[in-house]
Scaffold this motif. Structure first.
Motif, PDB file in Angstrom:
ATOM      1  N   ASN A 257      -3.052  -6.773   7.718  1.00  0.00           N
ATOM      2  CA  ASN A 257      -2.346  -6.061   8.786  1.00  0.00           C
ATOM      3  C   ASN A 257      -2.734  -4.582   8.869  1.00  0.00           C
TER       4      ASN A 257
ATOM      5  N   VAL B 279      -4.483  -3.070  10.997  1.00  0.00           N
ATOM      6  CA  VAL B 279      -4.386  -2.555  12.369  1.00  0.00           C
ATOM      7  C   VAL B 279      -2.967  -2.051  12.644  1.00  0.00           C
ATOM      8  N   GLU B 280      -1.984  -2.757  12.107  1.00  0.00           N
ATOM      9  CA  GLU B 280      -0.586  -2.322  12.271  1.00  0.00           C
ATOM     10  C   GLU B 280      -0.374  -0.944  11.653  1.00  0.00           C
TER      11      GLU B 280
ATOM     12  N   HIS C 139      -1.796   1.727  13.873  1.00  0.00           N
ATOM     13  CA  HIS C 139      -0.896   1.919  15.017  1.00  0.00           C
ATOM     14  C   HIS C 139       0.293   2.787  14.626  1.00  0.00           C
TER      15      HIS C 139
ATOM     16  N   TYR D  60     -12.501  -6.548  13.532  1.00  0.00           N
ATOM     17  CA  TYR D  60     -11.411  -5.593  13.699  1.00  0.00           C
ATOM     18  C   TYR D  60     -11.704  -4.436  14.642  1.00  0.00           C
TER      19      TYR D  60
ATOM     20  N   ASP E  51     -12.402  -3.839  17.821  1.00  0.00           N
ATOM     21  CA  ASP E  51     -11.704  -3.716  19.092  1.00  0.00           C
ATOM     22  C   ASP E  51     -10.229  -3.399  18.896  1.00  0.00           C
ATOM     23  N   ASP E  52      -9.579  -4.099  17.967  1.00  0.00           N
ATOM     24  CA  ASP E  52      -8.149  -3.873  17.703  1.00  0.00           C
ATOM     25  C   ASP E  52      -7.905  -2.493  17.099  1.00  0.00           C
TER      26      ASP E  52
ATOM     27  N   LYS F 293      -8.098   0.040  19.944  1.00  0.00           N
ATOM     28  CA  LYS F 293      -6.912  -0.037  20.802  1.00  0.00           C
ATOM     29  C   LYS F 293      -5.672   0.513  20.095  1.00  0.00           C
ATOM     30  N   ALA F 294      -5.650   0.414  18.756  1.00  0.00           N
ATOM     31  CA  ALA F 294      -4.510   0.928  17.988  1.00  0.00           C
ATOM     32  C   ALA F 294      -4.529   2.444  17.886  1.00  0.00           C
TER      33      ALA F 294
ATOM     34  N   ALA G  16     -16.670  -1.575  21.248  1.00  0.00           N
ATOM     35  CA  ALA G  16     -15.231  -1.317  21.351  1.00  0.00           C
ATOM     36  C   ALA G  16     -14.951   0.059  21.944  1.00  0.00           C
TER      37      ALA G  16
END
Length: 324
Positions: free
Chosen positions: A75, A77-78, A81, A104, A106-107, A110-111, A150
């Motif tokens: 997690n 990416v979380e 964020h 990972y 792209d995520d 975006k994060a 990305a």
């Protein structure tokens, strides 16, 4: 603002989210090493977020997620964020070996992740396998391509030079970075633990002069982040070459960073064994002000400079233990 006893402003915290890695680079993790920190001792995301909030409240603006390999942390990416939404976190970056980056990139973008540093010490399949223990070239290249797609710009390629191992790869790496618009950073090996001391470091002073002359580079005023690298750039401003010289030309007098290991231990200097455990206060009922005061006390342990030259055997912990 956090200011140490030598008047240096500490505005950069590097945070290790795991000491595990899927590679075994010969200067980072000893062969057969198994003494990794137990996951139950890792700081939780809530604890990491709390630490970052306190550092940000005291004027720290630059934060980097490291490892081991941070993309192995579940997690992740979380966490990116959450940290990017903290007031005062102006720059959040991540260091990676890129083997997991294709999954990972792209995520992460975006994060809100601002920047990427990729460790890549060779471009040859044989060289990568010799240094890292694995044939990871294809995964790394796929990860870099995914990061570009990305939307990440100014991706840094960190190349640690090892005598007798990868000096012959420098020109290939320069051309590769020029072609892909990556920022290349050459790094002198630090004698972190027994495994790093098995290698001989390469003095970058003559290397930089040769590259500067060959590719017609000029000194650059751009810094590309909060780290210690000094930069050269091409005449048209499309290529940047950084160099980090902790041994041949140390930068201790301007050091602005400390590191936090995965268990919450603060290390004030790579070349010093002084450390401060934050975990006990994080797991107590201490207030935020008490936590900030503890951080201030830890900062006061930061030495004036490292002892890598005078005491090369001083540091017994490996780089993965400290955090990149």
């Amino acid at each position: 603002m956090l200011i140490d006893t030598y008047g240096r402003k500490i505005n950069y915290l590097r945070i290790s989210v795991t000491d595990r890695c899927d590679l075994r680079c010969t200067y980072c993790i000893p062969k057969g090493f198994s003494e990794f920190e137990k996951p139950k001792h890792w700081l939780s995301f809530d604890e990491i977020e709390r630490v970052v909030r306190q550092f940000a409240a005291m004027g720290t603006t630059h934060f980097r997620l490291t490892g081991g390999e941070p993309l192995l942390r579940k997690n992740i990416v979380e966490l990116v964020h959450r940290l990017k939404r903290i007031d005062g976190v102006n720059d959040l970056s991540l260091s990676t070996n890129a083997t997991q980056l294709a999954h990972y990139a792209d995520d992460l973008y975006k994060a809100g992740l601002d920047r990427l540093n990729v460790s890549l010490d060779s471009l040859s399949q044989k060289g990568i396998q010799q240094i890292s223990g694995y044939d990871a070239k294809q995964k790394i290249l796929e990860g870099l391509e995914a990061a570009k797609e990305a939307g990440f710009k100014n991706i840094k390629i960190n190349m640690v030079l090892l005598e007798g191992v990868n000096e012959d790869q420098i020109d290939n790496m320069v051309v590769f970075c020029m072609k892909n618009h990556f920022i290349l950073r050459l790094i002198e090996l630090m004698p972190m633990g027994e495994t790093a001391r098995k290698h001989h470091y390469i003095n970058l002073q003559s290397v930089i002069k040769n590259i500067q002359y060959k590719y017609n580079l000029q000194p650059s005023k751009k810094t590309h982040g909060a780290g210690p690298a000094r930069y050269w750039e091409s005449l048209d401003g499309t290529f940047y070459l950084g160099y980090i010289t902790p041994l041949s030309q140390h930068f201790c007098q301007t050091c602005n960073r400390i590191r936090m290991a995965v268990d919450g231990t603060l290390y004030m200097c790579l070349g010093d064994e002084h450390h401060f455990a934050l975990a006990p206060i994080l797991k107590s009922c201490a207030s935020d002000e008490q936590l900030r005061q503890t951080i201030r006390e830890a900062i006061n342990l930061k030495p004036e400079q490292h002892d890598f030259i005078e005491k090369p055997l001083k540091i017994v912990r490996n780089m993965a233990k400290t955090g990149g």
